[in-house]
Motif scaffolding. Structure first.
Motif: not given
Length: 183
Positions: A112-135
């Motif tokens: 899936a072609v995508h981009a992501q980020g934080n357009n807000a004025q405060v930090p964003v905290k995410v939990l990112l799960t990568l499947t499979p692992g390695g990245f």
């Protein structure tokens, strides 16, 4: 007790298809994993490295500063799952741009072609799960780069491109989907 009564009632329990011989619980207390500064404006913590899961997945906590954005890209051999713990994550895809506040869950399937980020004025905290692992190695490498080259340094972009090119198995550049705006 419930299992015993189900068994006596004739219920049949099948063994899971693939159970590792030495399956272990993977658990980390918040203080066990240090936050590591990197170029996205804050830090990451590698909560579950892929080595701990036999390469099946990895989990990273990312804290991204205001204004941080990735370029358009895709991951042909990997799925990303984001849980937004704090702030708002902005995700762009073929269906447009959307802001996901705390409590949101986003799945980006392989390819899936995508981009992501934080357009807000405060930090964003995410939990990112990568499947499979390695990245997760990409984040480790970015933190190493950040020790010597900062995002606003003239040579940063070139160094980041070199670093990303070493991740070709996991990370592929992509053009914006038709009608999408640049992140």
């Amino acid at each position: 007790m419930a299992l015993a009564s189900m068994a006596s009632a004739g219920a049949v329990f099948a063994e899971p298809a693939s159970v590792p011989a030495a399956a272990e619980v993977v658990a980390k207390a918040a203080d066990d994993v240090p936050a590591v500064p990197y170029d996205a404006g804050s830090s990451y913590r590698l909560l579950v490295p892929s080595e701990a899961t036999g390469g099946q997945y990895a989990v990273i906590e990312l804290v991204e500063g205001p204004g941080y954005r990735t370029p358009w890209h895709r991951h042909d051999g990997m799925e990303e799952r984001y849980y937004v713990a704090e702030g708002t994550l902005t995700v762009r895809g073929a269906d447009g741009t959307r802001d996901y506040p705390a409590g949101s869950y986003i799945v980006i399937p392989p390819g899936a072609v995508h981009a992501q980020g934080n357009n807000a004025q405060v930090p964003v905290k995410v939990l990112l799960t990568l499947t499979p692992g390695g990245f997760e190695q990409f984040f480790i490498d970015r933190a190493e780069l950040y020790k010597t080259v900062k995002r606003d340094d003239p040579g940063f972009q070139g160094e980041m491109i070199k670093l990303a090119m070493r991740q070709g198995r996991w990370l592929q550049p992509a053009d914006a989907p038709a009608g999408a705006t640049t992140p």
